[in-house]
Design a protein around this motif. Structure first.
Motif: not given
Length: 537
Positions: A257-266, A274-279, A496-502, A514-520
């Protein structure tokens, strides 16, 4: 002289024989062993009588009597002697007990057919008289309430013996004083009742022991007093049906299962990340921290910190997380006190470097194990107020400025600490040539115990128009290096919608490989104006 066999065929294999054959030609059977015919004339065949057509009642007689057969004893003088019964013992028919159906009173079998009634007994003087079997004990009727719970008697009470009826006439025949066949003997349990002191056949371990008083059936538990059922575990993110065990694997499909840090949003009211582990990576080595605080003049300051762990170092995920959390804590402590944002940014980067350096004192491998080096990461951060935009970085993570008016020019606000940037700055290679080289992403600045002299970079801007600040790692900007490419990807409603943009930017990076970890992180800038650079260090 050997006698002939006088056989037409072999008695063993039925092979045809000649009169002169001594052995069978098929199986080799010795024909001299075949007994010859008896001497003298053959005995006459018995003159079997014909069956009677009727039995005197107009119905056909199905059987012959023993007296009708030849070579049998037919006169009473030649009969074998009958056994003498003991004194006082009578046959059942003499005692008034009817014989069982199919048994003659004289002892011989009586043959009853469907078309011959059983009320025509054979004569009592028939041959081969058989003694009548003793009658089976009568089966008493099932008492009322059979199958219900029977209270067990006391184990200390003696079991009364079953009284036997004294033989009055024939042995085993109840006398006139015996109890009725339908009633049990006095002191004897009814048919189907358990013997005192013995467990019931279907008794369960919870049944009362012998000698204990019968207990009332247990009432159903009150659901209001019952403990609530355990909450089900998380559902597998891969198959959507299996439960996830304590080790983080699906019990149905077996996938981790995905680890807690594999995909994070705030998301906060003023920014989101938003941060994602990538592929391609097995874990997410990026980390971020977003926060907002009030300045001494009452204005709001939004803070976004993004860190990228160096994959070639030991524990890069721990390094990025420690740097992001330390930098955020430092900014949240200094900005409300009135520290200038540029100074607060430099101090936050320095404290983050010290936190990463401290990880080197916590080795996770034995000292003799090769391949252990100091944890390391990059860092980029942005402070956005109503009038000012301050950025700081070490490494190759970036900050972009994208105006709300897409006809205006977007900008990249940071310079990479990388081999490609140095080649471009030295005018040895063009930007396209430098980033096409395999050494392009080799960083020349990072946070870690084995880093060169730390040189935090800071820059301040005063935007004159609304827009959005994009803070990201190279997992995103590898697919959109220029400011124009990043502006083309950022949704128009990012202010007005920063989360959707991220989320949109992260999805683009995943779709691109998705060759690398992605965080924005996306931080809207509400004040009007175009970003004008005030100072840079």
């Amino acid at each position: 002289m050997a006698r002939t066999h006088q056989l037409a065929a072999c008695p063993r294999c039925a092979e045809p024989l000649d009169a002169s054959d001594l052995y069978c030609g098929g199986c080799g059977y010795d024909l001299s062993a075949v007994p010859g015919p008896p001497a003298g004339p053959p005995p006459p065949a018995p003159d079997w009588p014909q069956a009677r057509e009727t039995d005197g009642t107009g119905r056909p007689a199905p059987v012959l009597r023993a007296s009708d057969l030849p070579a049998t004893v037919s006169d009473t003088s030649a009969r074998p002697e009958q056994p003498t019964l003991p004194e006082g013992v009578r046959l059942p028919e003499e005692a008034g007990v009817p014989a069982e159906p199919g048994v003659r009173a004289g002892g011989g079998p009586r043959y009853v057919s469907d078309d011959r009634p059983a009320e025509h007994p054979e004569p009592p003087d028939s041959d081969y008289a058989l003694a009548a079997p003793p009658p089976a004990p009568p089966t008493p009727p099932t008492p009322p309430g059979a199958g219900a719970h029977v209270p067990a008697q006391s184990a200390a009470a003696p079991v009364p013996p079953r009284p036997e009826a004294a033989p009055e006439g024939a042995q085993g025949v109840p006398g006139p004083n015996a109890p009725a066949p339908d009633a049990p003997a006095p002191g004897t349990p009814a048919s189907g009742a358990p013997v005192p002191g013995t467990p019931l056949p279907n008794a369960s371990p919870a049944s009362p022991a012998a000698g204990a008083p019968a207990s009332a059936p247990e009432a159903a538990p009150d659901p209001r007093l019952s403990p609530p059922p355990p909450e089900p575990g998380p559902v597998c993110a891969r198959c959507g049906a299996g439960r996830v065990d304590a080790d983080g694997y699906c019990e149905r499909c077996g996938h981790a299962q995905p680890r807690p840090r594999d995909h994070m949003e705030r998301e906060l009211s003023t920014l989101a990340a938003v941060s994602d582990r990538g592929l391609r990576h097995h874990r997410n080595e990026d980390a971020f921290a977003v926060a907002a605080t009030a300045l001494p003049d009452g204005a709001t300051a939004a803070v976004a910190v993004v860190c990228d762990g160096v994959s070639s170092a030991t524990r890069p995920d721990a390094a990025s997380l420690a740097a992001a959390q330390t930098a955020e804590a430092a900014l949240m402590a200094s900005l409300p006190r009135g520290t200038r944002p540029e100074q607060a940014m430099r101090e936050a980067i320095e404290q983050a470097a010290e936190a990463v350096n401290a990880l080197a004192d916590e080795p996770v491998l034995p000292p003799e194990e090769p391949g252990q080096n100091a944890p390391a990461c990059t860092l980029v951060a942005a402070i956005v107020t109503e009038e000012l935009l301050v950025v700081g970085w070490v490494g190759d993570s970036r900050v972009y400025w994208v105006p709300a008016d897409r006809s205006a020019t977007p900008y990249r606000l940071t310079e990479d600490d990388s081999w490609a940037a140095q080649m471009v700055a030295a005018r040895l290679l063009s930007e396209e040539e430098a980033y096409a080289d395999e050494r392009a992403h080799a960083i020349t600045g990072w946070l870690g115990a084995d880093a060169y002299e730390l040189e935090p970079h800071t820059a301040a801007f005063r935007p004159e128009a609304p827009g959005s600040v994009v803070v990201c790692t190279d997992g995103l900007w590898n697919y959109a290096e220029s400011a124009e490419a990043m502006a083309a990807l950022l949704p128009a409603d990012s202010g007005s919608r920063p989360l959707d943009a991220a989320r949109t930017l992260v999805r683009y990076a995943l779709d691109s490989g998705g060759h690398d970890n992605i965080t924005v992180a996306v931080v809207p800038y509400p004040a009007p104006g175009e970003p004008v650079r005030l100072e840079a260090r």
